[in-house]
Enzyme design. Structure first.
Site, PDB file in Angstrom:
ATOM      1  N   LYS A  60       0.890  -1.398   0.052  1.00 28.88           N
ATOM      2  CA  LYS A  60      -0.021   0.152   0.185  1.00 28.88           C
ATOM      3  C   LYS A  60       0.885   1.065   0.043  1.00 28.88           C
ATOM      4  O   LYS A  60       0.340   2.292  -0.393  1.00 28.88           O
ATOM      5  CB  LYS A  60      -1.056   0.071   1.293  1.00 28.88           C
ATOM      6  CG  LYS A  60      -1.793   0.994   1.337  1.00 28.88           C
ATOM      7  CD  LYS A  60      -2.884   1.172   2.459  1.00 28.88           C
ATOM      8  CE  LYS A  60      -2.046   1.263   4.095  1.00 28.88           C
ATOM      9  NZ  LYS A  60      -3.048   1.411   5.071  1.00 28.88           N
ATOM     10  N   ASP A  61       1.988   0.956   0.438  1.00 26.28           N
ATOM     11  CA  ASP A  61       3.067   2.300   0.780  1.00 26.28           C
ATOM     12  C   ASP A  61       4.064   2.557  -0.467  1.00 26.28           C
ATOM     13  O   ASP A  61       4.876   3.181  -0.167  1.00 26.28           O
ATOM     14  CB  ASP A  61       3.601   2.274   2.122  1.00 26.28           C
ATOM     15  CG  ASP A  61       2.750   2.352   3.220  1.00 26.28           C
ATOM     16  OD1 ASP A  61       1.548   2.929   3.152  1.00 26.28           O
ATOM     17  OD2 ASP A  61       2.886   1.856   4.381  1.00 26.28           O
ATOM     18  N   ARG A  70      -1.033   6.423  16.773  1.00 26.20           N
ATOM     19  CA  ARG A  70      -2.633   6.857  16.521  1.00 26.20           C
ATOM     20  C   ARG A  70      -3.634   6.223  17.668  1.00 26.20           C
ATOM     21  O   ARG A  70      -4.472   6.833  17.869  1.00 26.20           O
ATOM     22  CB  ARG A  70      -2.963   6.038  15.126  1.00 26.20           C
ATOM     23  CG  ARG A  70      -2.374   7.162  14.030  1.00 26.20           C
ATOM     24  CD  ARG A  70      -2.739   6.685  12.758  1.00 26.20           C
ATOM     25  NE  ARG A  70      -1.862   5.356  12.179  1.00 26.20           N
ATOM     26  CZ  ARG A  70      -2.163   4.861  11.256  1.00 26.20           C
ATOM     27  NH1 ARG A  70      -3.225   5.363  10.300  1.00 26.20           N
ATOM     28  NH2 ARG A  70      -1.374   4.053  10.596  1.00 26.20           N
ATOM     29  N   ARG A  72      -1.250  11.264  12.029  1.00 27.26           N
ATOM     30  CA  ARG A  72       0.012  10.312  11.506  1.00 27.26           C
ATOM     31  C   ARG A  72       0.651   9.735  12.482  1.00 27.26           C
ATOM     32  O   ARG A  72       0.390  10.099  13.813  1.00 27.26           O
ATOM     33  CB  ARG A  72       0.861  11.160  10.619  1.00 27.26           C
ATOM     34  CG  ARG A  72       0.227  11.451   9.177  1.00 27.26           C
ATOM     35  CD  ARG A  72       1.344  11.951   8.305  1.00 27.26           C
ATOM     36  NE  ARG A  72       2.259  10.754   8.106  1.00 27.26           N
ATOM     37  CZ  ARG A  72       3.521  10.799   8.101  1.00 27.26           C
ATOM     38  NH1 ARG A  72       4.204  12.131   8.223  1.00 27.26           N
ATOM     39  NH2 ARG A  72       4.290   9.971   8.029  1.00 27.26           N
ATOM     40  N   ARG A 127      -8.034   8.890   0.833  1.00 33.13           N
ATOM     41  CA  ARG A 127      -9.245   8.003   0.525  1.00 33.13           C
ATOM     42  C   ARG A 127     -10.172   8.017   1.703  1.00 33.13           C
ATOM     43  O   ARG A 127     -11.428   7.941   1.701  1.00 33.13           O
ATOM     44  CB  ARG A 127      -8.489   6.543   0.406  1.00 33.13           C
ATOM     45  CG  ARG A 127      -9.701   5.687   0.355  1.00 33.13           C
ATOM     46  CD  ARG A 127      -9.051   4.341   0.290  1.00 33.13           C
ATOM     47  NE  ARG A 127      -8.438   3.649   1.314  1.00 33.13           N
ATOM     48  CZ  ARG A 127      -8.915   3.131   2.465  1.00 33.13           C
ATOM     49  NH1 ARG A 127     -10.133   2.805   2.703  1.00 33.13           N
ATOM     50  NH2 ARG A 127      -8.031   2.922   3.376  1.00 33.13           N
ATOM     51  N   ARG A 128      -9.422   7.646   2.969  1.00 35.25           N
ATOM     52  CA  ARG A 128     -10.512   7.613   4.203  1.00 35.25           C
ATOM     53  C   ARG A 128     -11.204   8.789   4.419  1.00 35.25           C
ATOM     54  O   ARG A 128     -12.290   8.632   4.882  1.00 35.25           O
ATOM     55  CB  ARG A 128      -9.548   7.229   5.540  1.00 35.25           C
ATOM     56  CG  ARG A 128      -8.888   5.471   5.457  1.00 35.25           C
ATOM     57  CD  ARG A 128      -8.101   5.401   6.507  1.00 35.25           C
ATOM     58  NE  ARG A 128      -7.828   3.841   6.482  1.00 35.25           N
ATOM     59  CZ  ARG A 128      -6.774   3.185   6.995  1.00 35.25           C
ATOM     60  NH1 ARG A 128      -5.665   4.129   7.150  1.00 35.25           N
ATOM     61  NH2 ARG A 128      -6.358   2.156   6.927  1.00 35.25           N
ATOM     62  N   CYS A 156      -0.308  10.988  -3.934  1.00 33.65           N
ATOM     63  CA  CYS A 156      -0.762  10.730  -2.548  1.00 33.65           C
ATOM     64  C   CYS A 156      -2.023  11.820  -2.010  1.00 33.65           C
ATOM     65  O   CYS A 156      -2.696  11.617  -1.052  1.00 33.65           O
ATOM     66  CB  CYS A 156       0.582  11.136  -1.837  1.00 33.65           C
ATOM     67  SG  CYS A 156       1.685  10.004  -1.576  1.00 33.65           S
ATOM     68  N   THR A 169      -7.434  10.986  10.472  1.00 31.48           N
ATOM     69  CA  THR A 169      -6.764  10.283   9.666  1.00 31.48           C
ATOM     70  C   THR A 169      -5.977  11.437   8.540  1.00 31.48           C
ATOM     71  O   THR A 169      -6.523  12.383   8.735  1.00 31.48           O
ATOM     72  CB  THR A 169      -7.861   9.798   8.649  1.00 31.48           C
ATOM     73  OG1 THR A 169      -7.213   8.704   7.705  1.00 31.48           O
ATOM     74  CG2 THR A 169      -8.864  10.534   7.956  1.00 31.48           C
TER      75      THR A 169
END
Length: 320
Positions: free
Chosen positions: A97-98, A167, A161, A143-144, A253, A139
């Site tokens: 994902k990263d 978190r 972050r 996307r979220r 991003c 967040t």
């Protein structure tokens, strides 16, 4: 103690068949441990045959700004890229994902481990519907944020972050009312009982979420051959399809993208959604592609952009 921001010297490096680079965060180390265990089991090696070489990535050092503002996903990979190039490590373990969509031609994703749970987990409420009106959602993922604002425009997004523990700690201190974390990460850290996983069919996950990938120099045939033993072909095909979608979209991003891939025999079925950052606009589409030709998912990218309003397309740079 060895400084994890610099490579170990040849004099202090322990003998090993293979040196595996990884970020030093707890989740990244857990992923590297899983990779080492699978590799050693596949080849009948003792654990000492694979040396883990950790680094504190730039993305782990800079926590006060959104990733998109300080260099994007490259902040997770650039130190490991240097170590691959200079031979400090033989391969690097990544959360797929990263990993940036466009990677140097000198590198290759040589293996993908069996993909874990792709879902997001909501923490702080039992469901999206039960989040109190006006609550703060912590967040830093576009996307979220866009998905949440699309579903619950009454909520407020605050920047959040840090690694999983950071978190969760910020949430406990009241810096936000709810947050979202990857179910796979929670599971790998042994805290799968935290929060409520969201249905992936209605809350689409991030591209490549839940997947661990191993990258090495494209010229290292010896390393590629070793990792072939633990490459999970179905997961690898799904990741290739989702990354093909990303490539076709030209997303960054800042671009809110969600996608769910399901296997059906010899095909992959992708359902994807693009959002405007404020969640107001949304466009969806789906496609079925052969497992053997996952790059055909770029067709879905073109369809989505053709159907999307300017509020969405301005955040993408289609490569045609």
């Amino acid at each position: 103690m060895t400084d994890p921001t610099t490579p170990p010297s040849p004099e202090t490096a322990s003998p090993a068949i293979l040196r595996l680079g990884t970020r030093q965060s707890p989740l990244a180390m857990a992923q590297a441990e899983e990779t080492r265990a699978r590799l050693c089991a596949a080849h009948g090696w003792p654990e000492s045959a694979v040396e883990l070489v950790p680094v504190i990535a730039s993305g782990d050092r800079i926590l006060d700004r959104p990733l998109a503002e300080i260099g994007g996903k490259a902040l997770w990979t650039k130190e490991l890229d240097v170590w691959l190039a200079d031979g400090t490590i033989d391969a690097a373990v990544h959360s797929m994902k990263d990993v940036e969509t466009v990677r140097p031609a000198t590198l290759t994703i040589t293996a993908v481990l069996p993909r874990a749970d792709v879902r997001d987990t909501l923490i702080g409420a039992d469901s999206i519907a039960t989040i109190p009106a006006g609550a703060r959602v912590g967040t830093s993922a576009p996307r979220r944020a866009a998905q949440m604002l699309h579903t619950r425009p009454d909520l407020t997004v605050v920047s959040f972050r840090g690694n999983v523990a950071t978190r969760l700690g910020r949430l406990e201190r009241g810096e936000a009312d709810v947050t979202l974390l990857a179910a796979a990460g929670l599971d790998r850290l042994g805290v799968a009982d935290v929060g409520t996983p969201l249905d992936a069919a209605t809350w689409l996950p991030a591209p490549a979420q839940g997947a661990i990938g191993i990258e090495c120099l494209a010229a290292r045939d010896d390393v590629i051959a070793l990792f072939a033993a633990i490459d999970h072909a179905p997961s690898h095909a799904a990741i290739r399809a989702e990354r093909a979608l990303l490539a076709g979209l030209g997303g960054t991003c800042h671009s809110p993208i969600a996608v769910l891939t399901r296997h059906d025999g010899d095909t992959l079925h992708l359902i994807a959604a693009l959002y405007s950052p404020d969640g107001t606009d949304r466009v969806t589409g789906e496609i079925t592609v052969p497992v053997g030709a996952p790059e055909q998912a770029t067709t879905l990218a073109h369809q989505l952009l053709a159907d999307a309003p300017a509020a969405i397309t301005r955040h993408f740079q289609s490569v045609g």
